[in-house]
Structure formats: structure tokens, C-alpha cells
Write an enzyme that holds these catalytic residues in place. Structure first.
Site, PDB file in Angstrom:
ATOM      1  N   ASP A  31       1.025  -0.788  -0.449  1.00 36.26           N
ATOM      2  CA  ASP A  31      -0.088   0.343  -0.112  1.00 36.26           C
ATOM      3  C   ASP A  31       1.137   1.059   0.062  1.00 36.26           C
ATOM      4  O   ASP A  31       2.047   1.230   0.338  1.00 36.26           O
ATOM      5  CB  ASP A  31      -1.123  -0.471   1.190  1.00 36.26           C
ATOM      6  CG  ASP A  31      -2.027   0.762   1.684  1.00 36.26           C
ATOM      7  OD1 ASP A  31      -3.131   1.003   0.971  1.00 36.26           O
ATOM      8  OD2 ASP A  31      -0.863   2.352   0.979  1.00 36.26           O
ATOM      9  N   ASN A  40      -2.700  13.308  -3.507  1.00 33.26           N
ATOM     10  CA  ASN A  40      -3.515  13.398  -4.755  1.00 33.26           C
ATOM     11  C   ASN A  40      -3.539  14.915  -3.734  1.00 33.26           C
ATOM     12  O   ASN A  40      -4.068  15.312  -4.061  1.00 33.26           O
ATOM     13  CB  ASN A  40      -5.183  13.130  -3.292  1.00 33.26           C
ATOM     14  CG  ASN A  40      -5.009  11.240  -4.273  1.00 33.26           C
ATOM     15  OD1 ASN A  40      -4.531  11.707  -6.010  1.00 33.26           O
ATOM     16  ND2 ASN A  40      -5.435  10.479  -4.307  1.00 33.26           N
ATOM     17  N   HIS A  47      -5.506  15.078  -7.955  1.00 30.18           N
ATOM     18  CA  HIS A  47      -6.215  13.217  -8.229  1.00 30.18           C
ATOM     19  C   HIS A  47      -5.152  12.904  -9.876  1.00 30.18           C
ATOM     20  O   HIS A  47      -5.010  11.399  -9.624  1.00 30.18           O
ATOM     21  CB  HIS A  47      -7.053  13.311  -8.120  1.00 30.18           C
ATOM     22  CG  HIS A  47      -8.124  11.977  -8.084  1.00 30.18           C
ATOM     23  ND1 HIS A  47      -8.297  11.598  -7.195  1.00 30.18           N
ATOM     24  CD2 HIS A  47      -8.369  11.160  -9.603  1.00 30.18           C
ATOM     25  CE1 HIS A  47      -8.728  10.484  -7.044  1.00 30.18           C
ATOM     26  NE2 HIS A  47      -8.720  10.596  -8.743  1.00 30.18           N
ATOM     27  N   ASP A  89      -3.019   9.894 -10.512  1.00 27.93           N
ATOM     28  CA  ASP A  89      -3.695   8.338 -10.989  1.00 27.93           C
ATOM     29  C   ASP A  89      -2.155   8.218 -11.689  1.00 27.93           C
ATOM     30  O   ASP A  89      -1.602   6.764 -11.975  1.00 27.93           O
ATOM     31  CB  ASP A  89      -3.912   9.146 -11.811  1.00 27.93           C
ATOM     32  CG  ASP A  89      -6.112   8.963 -11.314  1.00 27.93           C
ATOM     33  OD1 ASP A  89      -6.036   8.754 -10.312  1.00 27.93           O
ATOM     34  OD2 ASP A  89      -6.427   8.949 -12.427  1.00 27.93           O
ATOM     35  N   GLU A 103      -5.334   2.215  -3.766  1.00 29.02           N
ATOM     36  CA  GLU A 103      -3.393   2.482  -3.566  1.00 29.02           C
ATOM     37  C   GLU A 103      -2.814   1.390  -3.300  1.00 29.02           C
ATOM     38  O   GLU A 103      -1.780   0.988  -2.789  1.00 29.02           O
ATOM     39  CB  GLU A 103      -2.965   3.826  -3.339  1.00 29.02           C
ATOM     40  CG  GLU A 103      -4.112   4.467  -1.860  1.00 29.02           C
ATOM     41  CD  GLU A 103      -4.071   4.332  -0.894  1.00 29.02           C
ATOM     42  OE1 GLU A 103      -5.218   2.628  -0.488  1.00 29.02           O
ATOM     43  OE2 GLU A 103      -2.692   3.858  -0.009  1.00 29.02           O
TER      44      GLU A 103
HETATM   45  P1  GH3 Z   1      -1.914   5.550   4.287  1.00 26.41           P
HETATM   46  O1  GH3 Z   1      -0.311   5.711   4.166  1.00 26.41           O
HETATM   47  O2  GH3 Z   1      -2.034   5.283   5.638  1.00 26.41           O
HETATM   48  O3  GH3 Z   1      -2.013   4.000   3.395  1.00 26.41           O
HETATM   49  O4  GH3 Z   1      -2.340   6.687   3.916  1.00 26.41           O
HETATM   50  P2  GH3 Z   1      -3.312   6.984   2.956  1.00 26.41           P
HETATM   51  O5  GH3 Z   1      -4.033   8.190   2.674  1.00 26.41           O
HETATM   52  O6  GH3 Z   1      -2.337   6.130   1.746  1.00 26.41           O
HETATM   53  O7  GH3 Z   1      -4.518   6.052   2.696  1.00 26.41           O
HETATM   54  P3  GH3 Z   1      -6.293   6.365   2.793  1.00 26.41           P
HETATM   55  O8  GH3 Z   1      -6.894   4.997   2.764  1.00 26.41           O
HETATM   56  O9  GH3 Z   1      -5.813   7.700   3.838  1.00 26.41           O
HETATM   57  O10 GH3 Z   1      -6.209   7.591   1.521  1.00 26.41           O
HETATM   58  C1  GH3 Z   1      -6.152   7.004   0.188  1.00 26.41           C
HETATM   59  C2  GH3 Z   1      -6.365   7.099  -0.802  1.00 26.41           C
HETATM   60  O11 GH3 Z   1      -6.031   7.277  -2.160  1.00 26.41           O
HETATM   61  C3  GH3 Z   1      -7.560   7.733  -1.044  1.00 26.41           C
HETATM   62  C4  GH3 Z   1      -8.043   8.081  -2.003  1.00 26.41           C
HETATM   63  O12 GH3 Z   1      -9.088   9.028  -2.561  1.00 26.41           O
HETATM   64  C5  GH3 Z   1      -7.321   7.656  -3.333  1.00 26.41           C
HETATM   65  N1  GH3 Z   1      -7.381   7.136  -3.947  1.00 26.41           N
HETATM   66  C6  GH3 Z   1      -8.199   5.697  -4.185  1.00 26.41           C
HETATM   67  N2  GH3 Z   1      -8.464   5.562  -5.433  1.00 26.41           N
HETATM   68  C7  GH3 Z   1      -7.506   6.219  -6.753  1.00 26.41           C
HETATM   69  C8  GH3 Z   1      -7.418   6.957  -7.534  1.00 26.41           C
HETATM   70  O13 GH3 Z   1      -7.775   5.553  -8.260  1.00 26.41           O
HETATM   71  N3  GH3 Z   1      -6.318   7.769  -8.107  1.00 26.41           N
HETATM   72  C9  GH3 Z   1      -6.055   8.504  -7.337  1.00 26.41           C
HETATM   73  N4  GH3 Z   1      -5.239   9.260  -7.811  1.00 26.41           N
HETATM   74  N5  GH3 Z   1      -6.550   7.883  -5.972  1.00 26.41           N
HETATM   75  C10 GH3 Z   1      -7.050   6.923  -5.138  1.00 26.41           C
HETATM   76 MG    MG Z   2      -2.307   4.005   1.702  1.00 27.06          MG
HETATM   77 MG    MG Z   3      -5.206   1.950   0.873  1.00 27.23          MG
END
Ligand code: GH3
Ligand code: MG
Ligand code: MG
Length: 316
Positions: free
Chosen positions: A198, A206, A211, A215, A241
Site C-alpha cells: 500500500d 493527491n 488527483h 493517478d 492504492e
Molecule cells: P496510508 O499511509 O495509511 O495508506 O495513508 P493513505 O493516505 O495512503 O491512505 P488512505 O486510505 O487514507 O487514502 C487513500 C487515498 O487514495 C484516498 C483515495 O482518494 C485515493 N485513491 C483511491 N483510488 C484512487 C485512484 O484511482 N486515483 C487516485 N488519484 N487516488 C485514489
Molecule cells: Mg495508503
Molecule cells: Mg489503502
């Protein structure tokens, strides 16, 4: 069989010829049933059709010749080759049908083959040609459509198992692959490990760069990680992610070095955390993934940018 039945009903039947025709037909029928069709060379596949043509010719003669009414059976070999043969074979069987129809007129003649009945043969060959070429064309079209359909289904299946953003397998494909690989490992007795990865603080990436940049990072990460793995391994995007690597023939120790290698391949300025679990040889697929996920959670808890390995339970 129909011809043989009708032949027997006829008034003047040549028993000797009828016998030859019966033996020939039965032999061809048995041959057709026992032939390993896909392995037989194309030209040899046509032989039963020509043999049957001969059997009908003899049967027709046994039942009284041109007036026996059995000539229509000569359409069957044409139909057979239009279904299963090549265009050249359809042409060949039409020529052979014409020969079978007309040769007795030349060699035997009246009263069994009176010159007045020539027209019926010409009509039969003409109808045979129309049926033969029409069926042949339709079958060709049908085969092309079926091949196209099989190709489209395969394409759809690939698409259904692919993550559109990164191009790597998605959760659905991962679940299938995990089940299949576990079954293979059960048979071979080889170890099997799972790594869940992860991206750290991805929300921050982001938020700070947008965003679309997020990506791009996901695409870069997926490409870099795929390139790091061996051909038999599988990398899938199982969440936003979150990625998972399936490592056949790989124990937990090796898997943790693979996880470290993957984490080193992150784009500059980003880090990731990983959880590793080796399958114990009996747990369900969801349990293996849950064990690796638990280790990922602990890696996050412990401050991120690290790999945690599930303790060995009852591994093989
Ligand atoms: P951690 O270190 O605990 O993993 O924190 P984190 O910020 O990586 O994890 P969190 O679950 O808080 O946030 C994940 C983010 O990933 C939130 C979501 O908007 C973003 N995300 C999910 N899918 C996609 C995508 O396809 N593209 C983009 N750009 N962002 C995405
Ligand atoms: Mg994460
Ligand atoms: Mg995650």
C-alpha cells in the site's frame, strides 16, 4: 440406411449387389464413427463420402438402375463434404456424382439405364451443385462468426479482469488467480506466498499534487512493480492504492526480500508498506490475504515504509 430400406422394397432386387452395398455402407458407417477426425489429413476425411457414393451406385443398380428412384441419395455425399470438406472436395464430389450417375448409361445402357432418363441425372447434379456450394458458403460464414465470437469473449474476459487505470489485473482476476495457484501449489507441494502493498500517505500525494498526479503515480508504481516480478508471479491492483503480489514457489523469507525489492522501486519521494504471508497449505484464500493484510496494517502502525512478515504457523 434409408436407401438400403427402400432398396429392399423394390421389386427386382439383385441380392449379390445389395449385399456388396450393405457391407460397404456398414463399413463406411463404422469407419465414420471410429475415425479420429481431427487427426485425419483433410484429403482423407473425404474418402467415406466417395465410398458412400460408390455404395449408392451399386445399390441403385441392385434396385433396378436409373428407375429405382434411389439416385437422390447421391446428394448425401455432396451435403457431407459441403459441411465438413474443402471447396475442392465439393467440386470433386460433384464430378464423381456425375460420373456415378452417367457411367452406367454408357457401360450398361437399356433397359436399366434407358437414354430417356439422362435428364434426371443432369437435374440431380445441378441441384447438388446449388446445395453443395450454398451449404459450403454458409458453413464458412458460420465458422468465421464463431471464431470472431470466441475472440470477442476472450477479449471481454481479459478486459473484465484488468484494471483500466494501471492495466494490471484487478481484484476479480486476483481472486481467480489466487484460487488457481493455491490448487496448483496443493498438487505440487511447493510453497506459496502473498505480498500486500500500500502506498504510504497517498491521500497527501493527491491533496498536494492533484488527483491526476495521483493517478500517474499509481500507473508508475504498477509498471515498476510488474517489471520487478518473475514471469510466473502476478501483480494485481486490489484496491485504491493497494496492490497484491502472488508469488508461487516462494516461501515467506524469499517473499519478504521480494517485497523489499518492490518497495525500493517506488518513484522518488514516495514510500510504501508491505505485509507478507505464506500459505500454510490448508487455509482458505481469503484467510491468506487477510493474514498479509494484517501484516500491512502492523507495518503502517509501526510507522510505514517497512515490510512485516506473518509468523510461521503450520507451514509445509
Ligand atoms: P496510508 O499511509 O495509511 O495508506 O495513508 P493513505 O493516505 O495512503 O491512505 P488512505 O486510505 O487514507 O487514502 C487513500 C487515498 O487514495 C484516498 C483515495 O482518494 C485515493 N485513491 C483511491 N483510488 C484512487 C485512484 O484511482 N486515483 C487516485 N488519484 N487516488 C485514489
Ligand atoms: Mg495508503
Ligand atoms: Mg489503502
Amino acid at each position: 440406411m434409408l436407401g438400403l430400406g427402400l432398396g429392399l422394397i423394390g421389386s427386382r432386387v439383385d441380392v449379390g449387389e445389395l449385399g456388396v452395398s450393405v457391407v460397404l455402407t456398414v463399413a463406411l458407417f463404422a469407419l465414420a464413427l471410429t475415425m479420429p477426425w481431427p487427426r485425419v489429413p483433410t484429403w482423407r476425411r473425404a474418402l467415406p463420402a466417395f465410398g458412400y457414393l460408390l455404395a449408392i451406385g451399386i445399390l441403385r443398380d441392385a434396385a433396378g438402375g436409373a428407375g429405382s428412384g434411389l439416385s437422390a441419395l447421391m446428394l448425401l455425399p455432396i451435403f457431407w463434404l459441403a459441411l465438413y470438406g474443402t471447396r475442392a472436395q465439393v467440386v470433386a464430389v460433384l464430378v464423381a456424382t456425375a460420373v456415378a450417375l452417367y457411367l452406367p448409361f454408357v457401360l450398361i445402357g437399356a433397359p436399366a439405364y434407358p437414354a430417356t432418363m439422362w435428364r434426371g441425372g443432369a437435374l440431380l447434379v445441378a441441384v447438388g451443385a446449388i446445395i453443395g456450394f450454398t451449404v459450403y458458403a454458409l458453413i464458412g460464414r458460420l465458422r468465421a462468426l464463431l471464431a470472431e465470437r470466441a475472440r470477442l469473449i476472450e477479449e471481454l474476459e481479459t478486459l473484465a479482469g484488468t484494471d483500466p487505470l494501471t492495466g494490471v489485473p484487478n481484484r476479480r482476476a486476483w481472486d481467480d488467480a489466487l484460487e488457481r495457484t493455491m490448487a496448483a501449489a496443493r498438487r505440487s507441494g511447493e510453497p506459496l506466498s502473498v505480498v500486500v502493498l500500500d502506498v504510504d500517505h497517498f491521500k497527501r500525494i493527491n491533496d498536494e499534487h492533484g488527483h491526476q498526479h495521483g493517478d500517474r503515480v499509481l500507473k508508475t508504481v504498477a509498471a515498476a512493480w510488474s517489471a520487478e516480478l518473475r514471469p510466473g508471479d502476478l501483480l494485481a491492483r486490489i484496491g485504491g492504492e493497494e496492490f497484491a503480489a502472488l508469488l508461487p514457489s516462494c516461501d515467506a523469507v524469499t517473499a519478504s526480500t521480494v517485497a523489499e525489492r518492490l518497495r525500493q522501486a517506488m518513484p522518488r519521494g514516495t514510500t510504501s508498506s508491505a505485509g507478507v504471508a505464506q500459505w500454510d497449505g490448508s487455509a482458505e484464500a481469503v484467510a491468506v490475504l487477510a493474514a498479509a493484510d494484517e501484516m500491512l496494517y502492523r507495518a503502517k502502525q509501526a510507522g510505514r515504509d517497512r515490510t512485516m512478515v506473518a509468523p510461521a504457523r503450520d507451514r509445509r
